[in-house]
Motif scaffolding. Structure first.
Motif, PDB file in Angstrom:
ATOM      1  N   ALA A   1      29.430  73.845   4.218  1.00 54.25           N
ATOM      2  CA  ALA A   1      28.591  74.348   6.113  1.00 54.25           C
ATOM      3  C   ALA A   1      28.174  73.535   6.843  1.00 54.25           C
ATOM      4  N   THR A   2      27.091  72.928   6.368  1.00 48.78           N
ATOM      5  CA  THR A   2      26.092  72.345   7.933  1.00 48.78           C
ATOM      6  C   THR A   2      26.840  70.975   8.063  1.00 48.78           C
ATOM      7  N   ASN A   3      27.141  69.936   6.819  1.00 48.30           N
ATOM      8  CA  ASN A   3      27.689  68.625   7.035  1.00 48.30           C
ATOM      9  C   ASN A   3      28.686  68.641   8.096  1.00 48.30           C
TER      10      ASN A   3
ATOM     11  N   ILE B   1      18.781  70.912  18.955  1.00 48.14           N
ATOM     12  CA  ILE B   1      19.357  71.677  18.855  1.00 48.14           C
ATOM     13  C   ILE B   1      19.110  71.638  17.326  1.00 48.14           C
ATOM     14  N   GLY B   2      18.615  73.204  16.576  1.00 46.52           N
ATOM     15  CA  GLY B   2      18.358  73.420  14.882  1.00 46.52           C
ATOM     16  C   GLY B   2      17.853  74.649  14.502  1.00 46.52           C
ATOM     17  N   ARG B   3      16.812  75.088  14.107  1.00 49.61           N
ATOM     18  CA  ARG B   3      16.953  76.197  13.288  1.00 49.61           C
ATOM     19  C   ARG B   3      15.666  76.884  13.793  1.00 49.61           C
TER      20      ARG B   3
ATOM     21  N   ASP C   1      21.656  77.838  14.234  1.00 51.89           N
ATOM     22  CA  ASP C   1      22.288  78.002  12.701  1.00 51.89           C
ATOM     23  C   ASP C   1      23.654  76.897  13.114  1.00 51.89           C
ATOM     24  N   VAL C   2      23.792  75.810  13.137  1.00 52.41           N
ATOM     25  CA  VAL C   2      24.750  74.847  13.330  1.00 52.41           C
ATOM     26  C   VAL C   2      26.502  75.459  12.138  1.00 52.41           C
ATOM     27  N   SER C   3      25.993  76.269  11.025  1.00 56.69           N
ATOM     28  CA  SER C   3      27.661  75.832  10.415  1.00 56.69           C
ATOM     29  C   SER C   3      28.122  77.431  10.871  1.00 56.69           C
TER      30      SER C   3
ATOM     31  N   ASN D   1      26.095  64.725  16.369  1.00 55.84           N
ATOM     32  CA  ASN D   1      26.481  65.727  15.621  1.00 55.84           C
ATOM     33  C   ASN D   1      25.104  65.272  14.191  1.00 55.84           C
ATOM     34  N   ALA D   2      23.840  66.104  14.456  1.00 54.80           N
ATOM     35  CA  ALA D   2      23.117  64.730  12.876  1.00 54.80           C
ATOM     36  C   ALA D   2      22.591  66.317  11.810  1.00 54.80           C
ATOM     37  N   ALA D   3      22.992  67.065  12.569  1.00 56.39           N
ATOM     38  CA  ALA D   3      22.018  67.602  11.305  1.00 56.39           C
ATOM     39  C   ALA D   3      22.992  68.069  10.044  1.00 56.39           C
TER      40      ALA D   3
ATOM     41  N   THR E   1      22.599  68.316  17.698  1.00 53.52           N
ATOM     42  CA  THR E   1      22.114  68.856  16.574  1.00 53.52           C
ATOM     43  C   THR E   1      20.704  67.462  15.439  1.00 53.52           C
ATOM     44  N   GLY E   2      20.308  68.778  14.954  1.00 54.52           N
ATOM     45  CA  GLY E   2      19.340  67.850  14.316  1.00 54.52           C
ATOM     46  C   GLY E   2      17.963  67.150  15.031  1.00 54.52           C
ATOM     47  N   GLY E   3      17.961  68.127  16.001  1.00 56.81           N
ATOM     48  CA  GLY E   3      16.711  67.269  17.249  1.00 56.81           C
ATOM     49  C   GLY E   3      15.812  67.114  16.526  1.00 56.81           C
TER      50      GLY E   3
ATOM     51  N   GLY F   1      13.742  63.295  12.577  1.00 56.98           N
ATOM     52  CA  GLY F   1      14.691  61.797  11.657  1.00 56.98           C
ATOM     53  C   GLY F   1      14.984  61.822  12.800  1.00 56.98           C
ATOM     54  N   LEU F   2      16.800  61.355  12.254  1.00 57.66           N
ATOM     55  CA  LEU F   2      17.560  60.743  13.000  1.00 57.66           C
ATOM     56  C   LEU F   2      17.844  61.073  14.023  1.00 57.66           C
ATOM     57  N   GLY F   3      18.396  63.266  14.385  1.00 56.70           N
ATOM     58  CA  GLY F   3      18.075  63.714  15.377  1.00 56.70           C
ATOM     59  C   GLY F   3      17.133  63.280  16.706  1.00 56.70           C
TER      60      GLY F   3
ATOM     61  N   LEU G   1      28.310  55.737   9.937  1.00 55.11           N
ATOM     62  CA  LEU G   1      27.276  55.783   8.158  1.00 55.11           C
ATOM     63  C   LEU G   1      26.060  55.206   8.134  1.00 55.11           C
ATOM     64  N   PRO G   2      24.457  55.876   9.065  1.00 51.35           N
ATOM     65  CA  PRO G   2      22.890  54.963   7.507  1.00 51.35           C
ATOM     66  C   PRO G   2      23.830  54.891   6.263  1.00 51.35           C
ATOM     67  N   GLY G   3      22.884  54.561   5.463  1.00 51.71           N
ATOM     68  CA  GLY G   3      22.774  53.806   4.616  1.00 51.71           C
ATOM     69  C   GLY G   3      21.328  54.996   3.757  1.00 51.71           C
ATOM     70  N   TYR G   4      20.370  54.241   3.190  1.00 55.74           N
ATOM     71  CA  TYR G   4      19.229  55.477   3.054  1.00 55.74           C
ATOM     72  C   TYR G   4      18.276  55.156   4.203  1.00 55.74           C
ATOM     73  N   ILE G   5      17.816  55.787   4.521  1.00 56.15           N
ATOM     74  CA  ILE G   5      16.882  55.663   5.826  1.00 56.15           C
ATOM     75  C   ILE G   5      15.840  56.498   6.005  1.00 56.15           C
TER      76      ILE G   5
HETATM   77  N1  LIG Z   1      17.649  59.668   6.204  1.00 54.50           N
HETATM   78  C1  LIG Z   1      19.146  58.953   5.403  1.00 54.50           C
HETATM   79  O1  LIG Z   1      19.075  57.943   4.759  1.00 54.50           O
HETATM   80  C2  LIG Z   1      20.662  59.766   6.098  1.00 54.50           C
HETATM   81  C3  LIG Z   1      21.596  59.165   5.294  1.00 54.50           C
HETATM   82  C4  LIG Z   1      22.626  58.687   5.719  1.00 54.50           C
HETATM   83  C5  LIG Z   1      23.136  59.869   6.645  1.00 54.50           C
HETATM   84  N2  LIG Z   1      22.327  60.744   7.447  1.00 54.50           N
HETATM   85  C6  LIG Z   1      22.884  61.943   8.270  1.00 54.50           C
HETATM   86  O2  LIG Z   1      21.627  61.970   9.380  1.00 54.50           O
HETATM   87  C7  LIG Z   1      21.976  63.040   9.572  1.00 54.50           C
HETATM   88  C8  LIG Z   1      20.400  63.770   9.578  1.00 54.50           C
HETATM   89  O3  LIG Z   1      19.496  63.673   8.866  1.00 54.50           O
HETATM   90  P1  LIG Z   1      17.970  63.009   8.870  1.00 54.50           P
HETATM   91  O4  LIG Z   1      17.606  62.037   7.666  1.00 54.50           O
HETATM   92  O5  LIG Z   1      17.384  62.913  10.020  1.00 54.50           O
HETATM   93  O6  LIG Z   1      17.254  64.458   7.898  1.00 54.50           O
HETATM   94  P2  LIG Z   1      16.462  65.589   8.171  1.00 54.50           P
HETATM   95  O7  LIG Z   1      14.959  65.129   8.622  1.00 54.50           O
HETATM   96  O8  LIG Z   1      15.958  66.255   6.591  1.00 54.50           O
HETATM   97  O9  LIG Z   1      16.170  66.233   9.218  1.00 54.50           O
HETATM   98  C9  LIG Z   1      17.965  66.982   8.840  1.00 54.50           C
HETATM   99  C10 LIG Z   1      17.919  67.720  10.499  1.00 54.50           C
HETATM  100  O10 LIG Z   1      19.306  68.966  10.325  1.00 54.50           O
HETATM  101  C11 LIG Z   1      19.205  69.898  10.583  1.00 54.50           C
HETATM  102  N3  LIG Z   1      19.512  71.193  10.145  1.00 54.50           N
HETATM  103  C12 LIG Z   1      19.949  71.399   8.863  1.00 54.50           C
HETATM  104  N4  LIG Z   1      20.412  72.882   8.861  1.00 54.50           N
HETATM  105  C13 LIG Z   1      20.421  73.326   9.801  1.00 54.50           C
HETATM  106  C14 LIG Z   1      21.164  73.946  10.577  1.00 54.50           C
HETATM  107  N5  LIG Z   1      21.800  74.928   9.008  1.00 54.50           N
HETATM  108  N6  LIG Z   1      21.808  74.314  11.922  1.00 54.50           N
HETATM  109  C15 LIG Z   1      20.880  74.229  12.643  1.00 54.50           C
HETATM  110  N7  LIG Z   1      20.323  72.726  12.063  1.00 54.50           N
HETATM  111  C16 LIG Z   1      20.160  72.074  11.054  1.00 54.50           C
HETATM  112  C17 LIG Z   1      16.871  69.806  10.752  1.00 54.50           C
HETATM  113  O11 LIG Z   1      16.721  71.176  11.239  1.00 54.50           O
HETATM  114  P3  LIG Z   1      15.778  72.492  11.248  1.00 54.50           P
HETATM  115  O12 LIG Z   1      15.377  72.487   9.266  1.00 54.50           O
HETATM  116  O13 LIG Z   1      14.791  72.368  11.930  1.00 54.50           O
HETATM  117  O14 LIG Z   1      16.381  73.752  11.302  1.00 54.50           O
HETATM  118  C18 LIG Z   1      17.040  68.872  10.531  1.00 54.50           C
HETATM  119  O15 LIG Z   1      16.583  68.485  12.249  1.00 54.50           O
HETATM  120  C19 LIG Z   1      21.956  64.151   8.489  1.00 54.50           C
HETATM  121  O16 LIG Z   1      23.213  64.893   8.748  1.00 54.50           O
HETATM  122  C20 LIG Z   1      22.098  63.353   7.363  1.00 54.50           C
HETATM  123  O17 LIG Z   1      23.606  64.359   6.165  1.00 54.50           O
HETATM  124  C21 LIG Z   1      21.009  60.519   6.887  1.00 54.50           C
END
Ligand SMILES: NC(=O)c1ccc[n+]([C@@H]2O[C@H](COP(=O)([O-])OP(=O)(O)OC[C@H]3O[C@@H](n4cnc5c(N)ncnc54)[C@H](OP(=O)(O)O)[C@@H]3O)[C@@H](O)[C@H]2O)c1
Length: 244
Positions: free
Chosen positions: A112-114, A36-38, A65-67, A89-91, A12-14, A17-19, A184-188
């Protein structure tokens, strides 16, 4: 170490970003990824960037929507004859507001999402893994599950929930050959953090002096996917920020 060649991963979140970084690395190791994403178009473009190793059918996408449980239920039906070796599960969505200024809609969306989205993913995919008697769950939480953050209280609560969820799952499902771990990622550097370090103040707080790269988090996910004794790991990947 377990090879990922021929493994099927649901991520998810593919879409970015991280996914997507995790999908790219897993695909390069020979795994087939279901992103998986929206948004179907965004997912298709993301899937086009994955290594197919000559098999054009190796990767696929599922837009929902994963939520809510609906999309998960459809995924389970449409993949009835397919295994799921690894669920990532990265969404997720973030927050940038003090709690008293956070809109009701945003509170609901973040939880709901996280958190709930991660719970649905586990609830619906674990029975598949139980039938197989094997599987690996990698939940993406955040350093903010355990570390202070400003304007991120609801987000932190959602991520702390994922840590609790994963710990209990590790106890429940280990006996079925299923491993459960949490990152547990920090700031990425991703879209989520693109406005956070414009003047370098955030980097200055991090002992390694910079934000992490998505590829570095993907590498931690690969460790969790491949190491057969990694179970109930709570893995910080934060450039040392957890030490401050
Ligand atoms: N970046 C960081 O610094 C950081 C640090 C710690 C943890 N994290 C966590 O790592 C995960 C990925 O973060 P990221 O930085 O890669 O964020 P991102 O670039 O904003 O990507 C978020 C991803 O989540 C998907 N998403 C959001 N809401 C969704 C929903 N309701 N249903 C399905 N997919 C959904 C988005 O897909 P669509 O918008 O295409 O649907 C997108 O693929 C998140 O859980 C975030 O909290 C990130």
């Amino acid at each position: 170490m377990q090879s990922l060649a021929g493994k099927r991963c649901f991520i998810t979140g593919g879409s970015r970003g991280l996914g997507l970084a995790i999908a790219r690395l897993f695909a390069a190791q020979g795994a087939g990824c279901t992103l998986i994403g929206r948004n179907e178009d965004t997912l298709a473009k993301a899937a086009d960037t994955l290594d197919t190793q000559g098999d054009l059918q190796r990767h696929c996408v599922s837009a929902f929507d994963v939520s809510t449980p609906d999309g998960w239920e459809k995924l389970v039906v449409s993949t009835k004859n397919q295994v799921c070796d690894i669920l990532v599960n990265a969404a997720g969505v973030s927050q940038n507001s003090f709690i008293f200024k956070t809109e009701k809609h945003d509170v609901n969306e973040i939880i709901a999402t996280n958190l709930t989205g991660t719970i649905w993913g586990c609830k619906y995919i674990i029975p598949k893994m139980m039938k197989q008697k094997s599987g690996c769950i990698i939940n993406v939480a955040s350093l903010l599950a355990t570390h202070r953050g400003k304007g991120a209280s609801v987000y932190a609560a959602s991520k702390a929930g994922i840590v609790g969820l994963t710990r209990s799952l590790a106890w429940e499902v280990g006996r079925f050959g299923i491993r459960a771990n949490v990152l547990l990622p920090g700031y990425i550097k991703t879209d989520m953090t693109k406005d956070m370090d414009q003047n370098g103040e955030l980097s200055a707080l991090i002992p390694l002096g910079r934000l992490g790269l998505a590829r570095e988090v993907a590498d931690a996910a690969l460790f969790l996917a491949q190491n057969p004794y990694a179970h109930n790991c709570v893995l910080n990947i934060d450039g040392g920020l957890s030490a401050t």
